[in-house]
Design an enzyme around this catalytic site. Sequence first.
Site, PDB file in Angstrom:
ATOM      1  N   LYS A  11      42.138 -30.898 -83.072  1.00 35.91           N
ATOM      2  CA  LYS A  11      41.219 -31.432 -84.078  1.00 35.91           C
ATOM      3  C   LYS A  11      41.607 -32.843 -84.527  1.00 35.91           C
ATOM      4  CE  LYS A  11      39.875 -26.870 -85.814  1.00 35.91           C
ATOM      5  NZ  LYS A  11      39.797 -26.006 -87.017  1.00 35.91           N
ATOM      6  N   PHE A  59      31.830 -22.864 -96.055  1.00 37.47           N
ATOM      7  CA  PHE A  59      32.655 -23.963 -95.550  1.00 37.47           C
ATOM      8  C   PHE A  59      32.005 -24.738 -94.402  1.00 37.47           C
ATOM      9  CE2 PHE A  59      34.014 -20.079 -93.302  1.00 37.47           C
ATOM     10  CZ  PHE A  59      33.851 -20.468 -91.984  1.00 37.47           C
ATOM     11  N   ARG A 104      50.157 -24.780 -85.793  1.00 41.24           N
ATOM     12  CA  ARG A 104      49.667 -25.034 -87.155  1.00 41.24           C
ATOM     13  C   ARG A 104      50.810 -25.184 -88.154  1.00 41.24           C
ATOM     14  NH1 ARG A 104      44.597 -21.051 -86.344  1.00 41.24           N
ATOM     15  NH2 ARG A 104      43.052 -22.630 -85.774  1.00 41.24           N
ATOM     16  N   ASN A 114      43.524 -27.968 -89.885  1.00 37.28           N
ATOM     17  CA  ASN A 114      44.517 -27.042 -89.339  1.00 37.28           C
ATOM     18  C   ASN A 114      44.842 -27.277 -87.865  1.00 37.28           C
ATOM     19  OD1 ASN A 114      42.241 -25.926 -88.174  1.00 37.28           O
ATOM     20  ND2 ASN A 114      42.482 -23.903 -89.077  1.00 37.28           N
ATOM     21  N   HIS A 117      41.663 -25.589 -82.707  1.00 34.08           N
ATOM     22  CA  HIS A 117      40.700 -24.485 -82.595  1.00 34.08           C
ATOM     23  C   HIS A 117      41.032 -23.759 -81.307  1.00 34.08           C
ATOM     24  CE1 HIS A 117      36.832 -22.357 -82.130  1.00 34.08           C
ATOM     25  NE2 HIS A 117      36.986 -22.657 -80.850  1.00 34.08           N
TER      26      HIS A 117
END
Length: 141
Positions: A11, A59, A104, A114, A117
């Site tokens: 990410k 979210f 993480r 975080n 994915h």
Amino acid sequence: MTVERTLSIIKPDAVAKNVIGQIYARFEAAGLKVVAAKMAHLSAREAQAFYAVHKDRPFFKDLVDFMISGPVMIQALEGENAVLKNRDLMGATDPKKAAPGTIRADFADSIDANAVHGSDAAETAAVEIAFFFPGMNVYSR
């Protein structure tokens, strides 16, 4: 043991920290092979489509906004029990609850930022890989 594929996304927060290589080293050390990869800056439309399963969750907007905030590194991984192996490498969604030594725990800042994915099942992985790598551009090695 079953050889399978899973989708992984590094990410924007982890890309910005310049830890792509460290994360790839963990994939390879665990016996996962990168069989397709690309860097992309997702559009809002792409992020909304990819995370459509969460569209009714509170979210969703924040997730989409985060995923389009910078480039991501997208890869298909292949190996024995790839889905579970990748999920073990990633650690808990909330980095504060992630086991030491997981991606993480080591690289994520928050439950939102975080770091990674990963597909949650082989069936999901097939759909997610096809989303980012349509056609014949995933190669076993």
